[in-house]
Write a protein that holds these residues in place. Structure first.
Motif, PDB file in Angstrom:
ATOM      1  N   TRP A   9      40.466  27.356  18.539  1.00  0.00           N
ATOM      2  CA  TRP A   9      41.648  28.135  18.883  1.00  0.00           C
ATOM      3  C   TRP A   9      42.400  28.400  17.591  1.00  0.00           C
ATOM      4  N   HIS A  17      50.336  26.974  22.914  1.00  0.00           N
ATOM      5  CA  HIS A  17      49.957  25.888  23.819  1.00  0.00           C
ATOM      6  C   HIS A  17      50.888  24.691  23.693  1.00  0.00           C
ATOM      7  N   TRP A  18      51.126  24.236  22.445  1.00  0.00           N
ATOM      8  CA  TRP A  18      51.878  22.985  22.271  1.00  0.00           C
ATOM      9  C   TRP A  18      53.375  23.174  22.440  1.00  0.00           C
ATOM     10  N   ARG A  64      52.141  34.636  25.353  1.00  0.00           N
ATOM     11  CA  ARG A  64      50.895  33.895  25.191  1.00  0.00           C
ATOM     12  C   ARG A  64      49.750  34.582  25.940  1.00  0.00           C
ATOM     13  N   ARG A  68      46.376  36.096  24.488  1.00  0.00           N
ATOM     14  CA  ARG A  68      45.108  35.597  25.024  1.00  0.00           C
ATOM     15  C   ARG A  68      44.191  36.753  25.423  1.00  0.00           C
ATOM     16  N   TYR A  95      48.035  28.601  34.205  1.00  0.00           N
ATOM     17  CA  TYR A  95      48.747  29.825  33.825  1.00  0.00           C
ATOM     18  C   TYR A  95      49.607  30.334  34.985  1.00  0.00           C
ATOM     19  N   HIS A 157      44.613  17.648  33.684  1.00  0.00           N
ATOM     20  CA  HIS A 157      44.285  18.396  32.461  1.00  0.00           C
ATOM     21  C   HIS A 157      44.273  17.461  31.242  1.00  0.00           C
ATOM     22  N   VAL A 172      36.328  19.580  22.313  1.00  0.00           N
ATOM     23  CA  VAL A 172      37.292  20.262  23.183  1.00  0.00           C
ATOM     24  C   VAL A 172      38.733  20.041  22.729  1.00  0.00           C
ATOM     25  N   ARG A 175      39.531  21.258  18.813  1.00  0.00           N
ATOM     26  CA  ARG A 175      39.678  22.684  18.514  1.00  0.00           C
ATOM     27  C   ARG A 175      41.006  23.257  19.021  1.00  0.00           C
TER      28      ARG A 175
HETATM   29  C1  HEM Z   1      52.630  21.101  30.309  1.00  0.00           C
HETATM   30  C2  HEM Z   1      51.562  20.761  29.645  1.00  0.00           C
HETATM   31  C3  HEM Z   1      50.341  21.641  29.442  1.00  0.00           C
HETATM   32  C4  HEM Z   1      50.025  22.881  29.940  1.00  0.00           C
HETATM   33  C5  HEM Z   1      50.856  23.756  30.865  1.00  0.00           C
HETATM   34  C6  HEM Z   1      48.720  23.248  29.407  1.00  0.00           C
HETATM   35  C7  HEM Z   1      48.063  24.455  29.677  1.00  0.00           C
HETATM   36  C8  HEM Z   1      46.847  24.819  29.151  1.00  0.00           C
HETATM   37  C9  HEM Z   1      46.162  26.059  29.425  1.00  0.00           C
HETATM   38  C10 HEM Z   1      46.674  27.162  30.354  1.00  0.00           C
HETATM   39  C11 HEM Z   1      44.998  26.073  28.726  1.00  0.00           C
HETATM   40  C12 HEM Z   1      43.936  27.192  28.707  1.00  0.00           C
HETATM   41  C13 HEM Z   1      44.033  27.967  27.447  1.00  0.00           C
HETATM   42  C14 HEM Z   1      43.348  29.315  27.549  1.00  0.00           C
HETATM   43  O1  HEM Z   1      42.245  29.421  28.088  1.00  0.00           O
HETATM   44  O2  HEM Z   1      43.969  30.304  27.097  1.00  0.00           O
HETATM   45  C15 HEM Z   1      44.946  24.837  27.985  1.00  0.00           C
HETATM   46  C16 HEM Z   1      43.941  24.459  27.123  1.00  0.00           C
HETATM   47  C17 HEM Z   1      43.844  23.199  26.577  1.00  0.00           C
HETATM   48  N1  HEM Z   1      44.731  22.148  26.723  1.00  0.00           N
HETATM   49 FE1  HEM Z   1      46.483  22.187  27.636  1.00  0.00          FE
HETATM   50  N2  HEM Z   1      48.271  22.230  28.602  1.00  0.00           N
HETATM   51  C18 HEM Z   1      49.229  21.233  28.596  1.00  0.00           C
HETATM   52  C19 HEM Z   1      49.185  20.038  27.923  1.00  0.00           C
HETATM   53  C20 HEM Z   1      48.084  19.568  27.260  1.00  0.00           C
HETATM   54  C21 HEM Z   1      47.962  18.255  26.645  1.00  0.00           C
HETATM   55  C22 HEM Z   1      49.060  17.187  26.642  1.00  0.00           C
HETATM   56  C23 HEM Z   1      46.712  18.191  26.094  1.00  0.00           C
HETATM   57  C24 HEM Z   1      46.024  17.068  25.358  1.00  0.00           C
HETATM   58  C25 HEM Z   1      46.207  15.798  25.543  1.00  0.00           C
HETATM   59  C26 HEM Z   1      46.059  19.465  26.331  1.00  0.00           C
HETATM   60  C27 HEM Z   1      44.805  19.806  25.906  1.00  0.00           C
HETATM   61  C28 HEM Z   1      44.233  21.064  26.023  1.00  0.00           C
HETATM   62  C29 HEM Z   1      42.980  21.426  25.419  1.00  0.00           C
HETATM   63  C30 HEM Z   1      42.091  20.520  24.586  1.00  0.00           C
HETATM   64  C31 HEM Z   1      42.729  22.769  25.739  1.00  0.00           C
HETATM   65  C32 HEM Z   1      41.523  23.642  25.317  1.00  0.00           C
HETATM   66  C33 HEM Z   1      40.437  23.608  26.314  1.00  0.00           C
HETATM   67  C34 HEM Z   1      39.255  24.481  25.878  1.00  0.00           C
HETATM   68  O3  HEM Z   1      39.091  24.729  24.701  1.00  0.00           O
HETATM   69  O4  HEM Z   1      38.528  24.920  26.764  1.00  0.00           O
HETATM   70  N3  HEM Z   1      46.928  20.278  27.054  1.00  0.00           N
HETATM   71  N4  HEM Z   1      46.081  24.091  28.277  1.00  0.00           N
END
Ligand code: HEM
Ligand code: HEM
Length: 193
Positions: A9, A17-18, A64, A68, A95, A157, A172, A175
């Motif tokens: 990414w 995202h963060w 975002r 995307r 989303y 998640h 995963v 990246r």
């Molecule tokens: C409110 C908290 C969070 C929300 C709403 C959220 C939402 C999302 C969404 C919608 C995606 C898909 C991205 C895309 O396809 O455009 C994503 C990917 C991801 N998220 Fe989160 N996330 C949150 C917190 C976290 C946390 C705390 C972690 C790690 C501990 C995390 C790890 C990841 C990872 C590794 C991906 C990439 C997955 C991939 O490459 O297929 N997320 N997140």
């Protein structure tokens, strides 16, 4: 790298995202604690802050999504088909929820005919024509129920992300994190070219 590559990414997608994840945690905490406050001027201020941060989240999620959609996501990491399907579905639902939660808050606020100023600086229009008790009750219910569904999905998640990292030892999580520069001590000391 600002844009996504085939394997990672990009920093724009990561920042979205963060930052959005952090703001949603802050919003959940403010939302739940502000309900406990007595009828004080602080309550009014905290409510206003909750609404302003919430509208910021809504705007950031729209940006975002646009980002995307104009470029390709990194290639999917190798995994069984059911896991890939679960990841796609859960990301899609995340989303939907991060749009629907702030939107329902805005709808509730509009139907309650409450004022809405983004950080006291920008007047935000109402989504309804004045007070609407039925819509107000519906939107409030949606705001709370969707919030808890979001919490449940985020727990799954995060568990999935940690499982990939510590159990599967794949890329995963890495990246979605800033690339760490490989510092070579010998190279820094001039031992290696
Ligand atoms: C409110 C908290 C969070 C929300 C709403 C959220 C939402 C999302 C969404 C919608 C995606 C898909 C991205 C895309 O396809 O455009 C994503 C990917 C991801 N998220 Fe989160 N996330 C949150 C917190 C976290 C946390 C705390 C972690 C790690 C501990 C995390 C790890 C990841 C990872 C590794 C991906 C990439 C997955 C991939 O490459 O297929 N997320 N997140
Ligand atoms: C990411 C965005 C948001 C999250 C995670 C969130 C979360 C929450 C939570 C957890 C509560 C407490 C619900 C309860 O326990 O009864 C709440 C209440 C509330 N939220 Fe949000 N919210 C968000 C965005 C917004 C927005 C954009 C607005 C309005 C523009 C808004 C307006 C309100 C109001 C007015 C209440 C109080 C409801 C009442 O008086 O019973 N929220 N929110």
């Amino acid at each position: 790298m600002l844009r996504n590559t085939d394997t990672r990414w990009g920093s724009v997608a990561q920042a979205f995202h963060w930052v959005i994840a952090a703001l949603i945690v802050v919003q959940g905490a403010i939302g739940l604690t502000m309900m406990e406050l007595g009828m004080t001027p602080t309550k009014v201020k905290v409510f206003a802050l909750h609404k302003s941060i919430g509208l910021t989240v809504l705007a950031l999620v729209l940006l975002r999504l646009a980002w995307r959609l104009v470029q390709r996501a990194p290639r999917e990491v190798r995994m069984p088909a059911w896991q890939r399907a679960a990841a796609r579905l859960s990301h899609f639902l995340l989303y939907v929820l991060i749009l629907a939660v702030p939107f329902s808050g805005w709808l509730f606020n509009s139907a309650a005919n409450a004022p809405l100023e983004w950080f006291g600086a920008v007047h935000v229009p109402s989504l309804t024509r004045g007070f609407d008790p039925v819509l107000k009750a519906f939107a409030l219910r949606a705001h709370v129920v969707l919030f808890w569904i979001l919490v449940a999905l985020v727990v799954i998640h995060v568990a999935a992300a940690l499982w990939h990292h510590y159990r599967q030892r794949d890329d995963v999580l890495l990246r979605m994190l800033p690339a760490r520069r490989k510092r070579n001590l010998f190279r820094r000391q001039g031992v290696l070219p």
